[in-house]
Enzyme design. Structure first.
Site, PDB file in Angstrom:
ATOM      1  N   TYR A   1      46.925  -2.719 -77.457  1.00 34.68           N
ATOM      2  CA  TYR A   1      46.308  -1.653 -78.355  1.00 34.68           C
ATOM      3  C   TYR A   1      45.410  -2.180 -79.165  1.00 34.68           C
ATOM      4  O   TYR A   1      45.754  -2.792 -79.798  1.00 34.68           O
ATOM      5  CB  TYR A   1      46.975  -0.027 -78.504  1.00 34.68           C
ATOM      6  CG  TYR A   1      47.886  -0.486 -80.070  1.00 34.68           C
ATOM      7  CD1 TYR A   1      47.743   0.105 -81.297  1.00 34.68           C
ATOM      8  CD2 TYR A   1      49.387  -0.783 -79.734  1.00 34.68           C
ATOM      9  CE1 TYR A   1      47.974  -0.198 -82.525  1.00 34.68           C
ATOM     10  CE2 TYR A   1      49.224  -0.948 -81.036  1.00 34.68           C
ATOM     11  CZ  TYR A   1      49.568  -0.567 -82.312  1.00 34.68           C
ATOM     12  OH  TYR A   1      49.888  -0.632 -83.508  1.00 34.68           O
ATOM     13  N   CYS A   2      44.202  -1.395 -79.088  1.00 38.90           N
ATOM     14  CA  CYS A   2      43.032  -1.566 -81.435  1.00 38.90           C
ATOM     15  C   CYS A   2      42.451  -0.242 -81.440  1.00 38.90           C
ATOM     16  O   CYS A   2      42.637   0.968 -80.791  1.00 38.90           O
ATOM     17  CB  CYS A   2      42.132  -2.141 -80.389  1.00 38.90           C
ATOM     18  SG  CYS A   2      41.458  -2.482 -79.446  1.00 38.90           S
ATOM     19  N   THR A   3      41.403  -0.308 -81.715  1.00 39.61           N
ATOM     20  CA  THR A   3      41.470   1.012 -83.059  1.00 39.61           C
ATOM     21  C   THR A   3      40.060   1.675 -81.319  1.00 39.61           C
ATOM     22  O   THR A   3      40.798   2.808 -81.519  1.00 39.61           O
ATOM     23  CB  THR A   3      40.325   0.953 -84.026  1.00 39.61           C
ATOM     24  OG1 THR A   3      40.827   0.360 -84.963  1.00 39.61           O
ATOM     25  CG2 THR A   3      39.617   1.793 -84.831  1.00 39.61           C
TER      26      THR A   3
ATOM     27  N   VAL B   1      43.296   4.033 -80.395  1.00 37.29           N
ATOM     28  CA  VAL B   1      43.813   5.345 -80.455  1.00 37.29           C
ATOM     29  C   VAL B   1      43.115   6.284 -81.147  1.00 37.29           C
ATOM     30  O   VAL B   1      44.087   7.406 -81.017  1.00 37.29           O
ATOM     31  CB  VAL B   1      44.608   4.058 -82.164  1.00 37.29           C
ATOM     32  CG1 VAL B   1      45.109   5.385 -82.799  1.00 37.29           C
ATOM     33  CG2 VAL B   1      44.873   2.844 -82.277  1.00 37.29           C
TER      34      VAL B   1
END
Length: 436
Positions: free
Chosen positions: A275-277, A304
């Site tokens: 996951y990342c932004t 996210v």
């Protein structure tokens, strides 16, 4: 914990704008045809009416005719899309021409190349939506997931950078040869609801049980350490990374280190949840991991920000770091109902679940989930700091910086430094003082 040179530039190289986040709201849309938006926000729910309009650029006008139809003035828009662009330089020229012709007030970073587009920009709400809807008129970009949030500080970026860029995201090696255009080489995207189900299954079981699903899963945060410092998914290890371009999880063939969650794992059977932004870093890095033999790769669709918008703060701890002048966004920005689910915190206050956040200097707890820049103009380190250390070290990150020749005033609260060149020619040592 220093900035990547290309990761963020808030106002020139150093300055950060004043921030007020309490009533920010955000929405994300994915649809097949271009629409125009009429937004209505309040403290408990965000609603949108969609009005289909004529696709001609000359007729691109927001659905409301007066400023009074909007409850806010500025938007921040984020999206990316991998698609082959035959002549990206021509595409850049077309975008610049449209913005100039329409007189749109857009600031941000918009990069195009042969592999697609990566865009983060701010603007008056009407201008921001005219631009994104013009982009979606193109069949190549009609299915993009657009994430939109309110900016109460006006522009969240200091200027417009719209240009050709060999790599849509910065990495230590050239990414132009990565097979990002092949969906089978990227991680499998999981909808926010499915991601939540998997995390809840992992985190609720006894970690010592032989049937504990975490034995077959690794939660990989593909962001920087300073992003993790103010918010992350429960169970995610802090990435020992200060800049995405230096990320090397799973790439070392010789050394096994505790800082690499992917070292010495079964590449064929271990499920990697990335996951990342917003999603683009995971998509790019997953193609690299595929090339290194990792088979079961999954990513959080829309990152996210899209997860919190759909699922709220479930399994998430803290705030979300963003690469614009706002810096730190609490879950209610993306999921208004979070205010009633977890109380009504101040935008950056630390809750009982956020005790992971520590002062960079003394390692004590901090009272707010917001980074500050070192007052030493030539350092500008981004760090979390308790109020006592801010006072004792005059806004600097260490004793050495307190004796630097170019010290900016100490800023309290949510104030941010202005453009760096404003301080460049000042007698900074003589003007060092606390600014409130």
């Amino acid at each position: 914990m220093r900035w990547c040179s290309e990761a963020i530039s808030l106002s020139g190289a150093h300055a950060l704008a004043p921030v007020s986040l309490l009533t920010n709201k955000t929405v994300a849309f994915q649809f097949q045809k271009p629409f125009f938006f009429k937004f209505k926000f309040n403290n408990s729910f965000s609603s949108t009416s969609l009005i289909h309009r004529n696709p001609l650029a000359a007729q691109l006008q927001p659905s409301c005719s007066t400023e009074d139809d909007f409850d806010f003035d500025f938007l921040v828009v984020n999206f990316y899309h991998f698609v082959f662009i035959k002549d990206p330089q021509q595409e850049v020229a077309k975008h610049l021409s449209f913005l100039e012709l329409e007189g749109l007030d857009i600031h941000g970073r918009i990069y195009l190349n042969e592999q697609g587009i990566n865009a983060q920009y701010s603007g008056p709400s009407k201008d921001a939506m005219v631009y994104v809807n013009w982009i979606k008129e193109d069949d190549r970009f009609s299915n993009i997931l657009v994430q939109i949030s309110q900016s109460e500080i006006g522009h969240a970026f200091p200027s417009l950078k719209l240009r050709y860029k060999p790599s849509l995201v910065q990495f230590k090696s050239d990414t132009s040869d990565l097979p990002v255009l092949d969906p089978s080489m990227r991680a499998i995207p999981l909808a926010p609801s499915e991601w939540r189900d998997r995390l809840e299954a992992i985190n609720k079981n006894d970690p010592h049980s032989k049937d504990h699903p975490n034995k077959d899963y690794i939660l990989l945060d593909v962001r920087n350490g300073y992003e993790w410092d103010i918010g992350h998914f429960r169970g995610a290890q802090r990435p020992n990374v200060d800049c995405f371009r230096s990320t090397s999880f799973g790439l070392s063939q010789e050394e096994i280190t505790a800082s690499d969650p992917l070292s010495n794992v079964d590449k064929e059977n271990t499920n990697i949840l990335m996951y990342c932004t917003g999603g683009i870093r995971c998509d790019v890095y997953s193609t690299i991991l595929r090339q290194h033999g990792f088979q079961n790769l999954y990513t959080l669709q829309g990152g996210v920000s899209n997860y919190i918008k759909n699922e709220g703060p479930a399994e998430w701890i803290g705030n979300l770091f963003v690469f614009d002048s706002r810096l730190s966004l609490p879950p209610p920005v993306y999921h208004p109902q979070a205010n009633t689910e977890v109380g009504t915190p101040t935008p950056t206050s630390v809750s009982s679940d956020d005790k992971f956040a520590k002062c960079y200097i003394c390692n004590s707890g901090v009272s707010e989930l917001r980074h500050r820049n070192c007052a030493n103009l030539d350092c500008n380190l981004l760090f979390l700091c308790c109020k006592k250390c801010v006072k004792d070290l005059r806004g600097c990150c260490c004793l050495t910086c307190t004796t630097a020749p170019r010290l900016r005033p100490v800023l309290n609260g949510e104030h941010r430094y202005k453009k760096w060149h404003i301080y460049r020619d000042m007698d900074l040592q003589g003007n060092a003082r606390i600014s409130t």
